[in-house]
Design a protein around this motif. Sequence first.
Motif, PDB file in Angstrom:
ATOM      1  N   ASP A  99       0.829  -1.209   0.000  1.00 24.50           N
ATOM      2  CA  ASP A  99       0.000   0.000   0.000  1.00 24.50           C
ATOM      3  C   ASP A  99       0.864   1.260   0.000  1.00 24.50           C
ATOM      4  N   GLU A 100       1.967   1.199   0.735  1.00 25.86           N
ATOM      5  CA  GLU A 100       2.843   2.365   0.801  1.00 25.86           C
ATOM      6  C   GLU A 100       3.468   2.661  -0.562  1.00 25.86           C
ATOM      7  N   ILE A 101       3.818   1.583  -1.254  1.00 21.75           N
ATOM      8  CA  ILE A 101       4.397   1.729  -2.596  1.00 21.75           C
ATOM      9  C   ILE A 101       3.404   2.451  -3.502  1.00 21.75           C
ATOM     10  N   ILE A 102       2.140   1.985  -3.461  1.00 16.08           N
ATOM     11  CA  ILE A 102       1.096   2.596  -4.282  1.00 16.08           C
ATOM     12  C   ILE A 102       0.933   4.075  -3.928  1.00 16.08           C
ATOM     13  N   GLU A 103       0.884   4.339  -2.635  1.00 17.17           N
ATOM     14  CA  GLU A 103       0.647   5.716  -2.205  1.00 17.17           C
ATOM     15  C   GLU A 103       1.774   6.654  -2.617  1.00 17.17           C
ATOM     16  N   GLU A 104       3.002   6.191  -2.436  1.00 17.13           N
ATOM     17  CA  GLU A 104       4.144   7.047  -2.799  1.00 17.13           C
ATOM     18  C   GLU A 104       4.121   7.394  -4.284  1.00 17.13           C
ATOM     19  N   ILE A 105       3.758   6.418  -5.107  1.00 18.62           N
ATOM     20  CA  ILE A 105       3.710   6.668  -6.553  1.00 18.62           C
ATOM     21  C   ILE A 105       2.526   7.580  -6.878  1.00 18.62           C
ATOM     22  N   ALA A 106       1.362   7.268  -6.293  1.00 18.22           N
ATOM     23  CA  ALA A 106       0.157   8.048  -6.585  1.00 18.22           C
ATOM     24  C   ALA A 106       0.335   9.511  -6.197  1.00 18.22           C
ATOM     25  N   GLU A 107       1.082   9.752  -5.125  1.00 18.34           N
ATOM     26  CA  GLU A 107       1.289  11.129  -4.670  1.00 18.34           C
ATOM     27  C   GLU A 107       2.414  11.829  -5.421  1.00 18.34           C
ATOM     28  N   GLY A 108       3.040  11.099  -6.357  1.00 11.69           N
ATOM     29  CA  GLY A 108       4.127  11.706  -7.119  1.00 11.69           C
ATOM     30  C   GLY A 108       5.415  11.842  -6.325  1.00 11.69           C
ATOM     31  N   GLU A 109       5.498  11.145  -5.176  1.00  9.94           N
ATOM     32  CA  GLU A 109       6.704  11.213  -4.343  1.00  9.94           C
ATOM     33  C   GLU A 109       7.800  10.300  -4.908  1.00  9.94           C
ATOM     34  N   MET A 110       7.367   9.200  -5.527  1.00 12.65           N
ATOM     35  CA  MET A 110       8.303   8.204  -6.049  1.00 12.65           C
ATOM     36  C   MET A 110       7.979   7.885  -7.504  1.00 12.65           C
ATOM     37  N   PRO A 111       8.963   7.606  -8.342  1.00 18.36           N
ATOM     38  CA  PRO A 111      10.394   7.752  -8.079  1.00 18.36           C
ATOM     39  C   PRO A 111      10.731   9.211  -7.741  1.00 18.36           C
ATOM     40  N   LEU A 112      11.762   9.429  -6.974  1.00 16.58           N
ATOM     41  CA  LEU A 112      12.159  10.787  -6.609  1.00 16.58           C
ATOM     42  C   LEU A 112      12.204  11.662  -7.869  1.00 16.58           C
ATOM     43  N   PRO A 113      11.526  12.817  -7.837  1.00 13.85           N
ATOM     44  CA  PRO A 113      11.487  13.674  -9.034  1.00 13.85           C
ATOM     45  C   PRO A 113      12.880  13.990  -9.607  1.00 13.85           C
ATOM     46  N   TYR A 115      15.340  12.165  -9.810  1.00 22.60           N
ATOM     47  CA  TYR A 115      15.816  10.989 -10.559  1.00 22.60           C
ATOM     48  C   TYR A 115      15.229  10.988 -11.970  1.00 22.60           C
ATOM     49  N   LEU A 116      14.004  11.490 -12.091  1.00 23.62           N
ATOM     50  CA  LEU A 116      13.322  11.477 -13.382  1.00 23.62           C
ATOM     51  C   LEU A 116      13.978  12.423 -14.390  1.00 23.62           C
ATOM     52  N   VAL A 117      14.732  13.389 -13.884  1.00 24.83           N
ATOM     53  CA  VAL A 117      15.418  14.318 -14.787  1.00 24.83           C
ATOM     54  C   VAL A 117      16.378  13.549 -15.697  1.00 24.83           C
ATOM     55  N   THR A 118      17.050  12.577 -15.133  1.00 22.99           N
ATOM     56  CA  THR A 118      18.019  11.801 -15.924  1.00 22.99           C
ATOM     57  C   THR A 118      17.465  10.429 -16.334  1.00 22.99           C
ATOM     58  N   HIS A 119      16.298  10.046 -15.792  1.00 25.24           N
ATOM     59  CA  HIS A 119      15.700   8.744 -16.134  1.00 25.24           C
ATOM     60  C   HIS A 119      14.231   8.936 -16.448  1.00 25.24           C
ATOM     61  N   ARG A 120      13.944   9.581 -17.579  1.00 25.58           N
ATOM     62  CA  ARG A 120      12.550   9.898 -17.890  1.00 25.58           C
ATOM     63  C   ARG A 120      11.690   8.646 -18.012  1.00 25.58           C
ATOM     64  N   ASP A 121      12.282   7.577 -18.514  1.00 25.91           N
ATOM     65  CA  ASP A 121      11.502   6.348 -18.714  1.00 25.91           C
ATOM     66  C   ASP A 121      11.135   5.679 -17.394  1.00 25.91           C
ATOM     67  N   ALA A 122      11.619   6.217 -16.283  1.00 27.59           N
ATOM     68  CA  ALA A 122      11.320   5.603 -14.989  1.00 27.59           C
ATOM     69  C   ALA A 122       9.974   6.046 -14.435  1.00 27.59           C
ATOM     70  N   SER A 123       9.388   7.082 -15.013  1.00 32.50           N
ATOM     71  CA  SER A 123       8.136   7.569 -14.436  1.00 32.50           C
ATOM     72  C   SER A 123       7.035   6.524 -14.643  1.00 32.50           C
ATOM     73  N   VAL A 124       6.155   6.420 -13.667  1.00 32.34           N
ATOM     74  CA  VAL A 124       5.110   5.398 -13.681  1.00 32.34           C
ATOM     75  C   VAL A 124       3.816   6.008 -14.235  1.00 32.34           C
ATOM     76  N   SER A 125       3.287   5.412 -15.278  1.00 34.02           N
ATOM     77  CA  SER A 125       2.080   5.955 -15.909  1.00 34.02           C
ATOM     78  C   SER A 125       0.834   5.603 -15.090  1.00 34.02           C
ATOM     79  N   GLU A 126      -0.260   6.301 -15.392  1.00 31.69           N
ATOM     80  CA  GLU A 126      -1.538   6.022 -14.725  1.00 31.69           C
ATOM     81  C   GLU A 126      -1.939   4.559 -14.930  1.00 31.69           C
ATOM     82  N   GLN A 127      -1.740   4.103 -16.175  1.00 34.40           N
ATOM     83  CA  GLN A 127      -2.083   2.730 -16.522  1.00 34.40           C
ATOM     84  C   GLN A 127      -1.277   1.751 -15.659  1.00 34.40           C
ATOM     85  N   GLU A 128       0.013   2.010 -15.525  1.00 34.07           N
ATOM     86  CA  GLU A 128       0.867   1.132 -14.727  1.00 34.07           C
ATOM     87  C   GLU A 128       0.474   1.170 -13.251  1.00 34.07           C
TER      88      GLU A 128
END
Length: 151
Positions: A99-113, A115-128
């Motif tokens: 549940d914590e994993i889901i919440e962190e992603i849903a709140e945009g906390e994870m992956p750490l923003p 990190y996404l600057v250099t790893h754009r493909d790491a962002s988790v889509s709504e579908q995922e």
Amino acid sequence: MKKNIRYTLIAFTTIFLGIQLIPVDRHNPPVVSDFEGPLEIKTLLKRSCYDCHSNEVNWPWYSYVAPVSWLVVHDVKEGREELNFSEWNKYSGDSEMKDEIIEEIAEGEMPLPIYLVTHRDASVSEQELLVLKQWSGYSAHSHKKDHGDED
Ligand code: HEC
């Protein structure tokens, strides 16, 4: 005046080279018990989370250059302390972590923003995120107490 600039440059260069000599703990301990779950989920977590939450970190080139390396190593250290997919047995039978994993992603906390600057493909889509919720049996009702029982 010009002399001052030259001395400043020399000082910065010396400091920059000097800090490269400070040892940085950039190692990957052995994998104790790797995350177990559907391949789709595991692939997603590997892509988006393993660089901070596992013992299988792909250290990027900038993790070899101080002072950036200190930030990367710090994030990995803290990340592993909170959640380490290489020690998944620690959380087995524990739906709270899911549940914590889901919440962190849903709140945009994870992956750490950052990190996404250099790893754009790491962002988790709504579908995922939906797929993750299905996997975890995420119980939305228990997190929506404020809305009452109207639906
Ligand atoms: C760039 C590094 C990095 C990446 C990538 C990353 N995390 Fe994190 N994560 C951290 C750090 C650092 C912390 C501890 C500090 C914090 O909570 O912000 C953390 C904390 C957490 C926590 C605990 C939160 C809490 O406050 O209890 C969870 C759960 C989590 N991450 C899940 C994930 C998931 C799921 C992914 C992939 C979708 C992910 N993280 C990707 C660095 C990262």
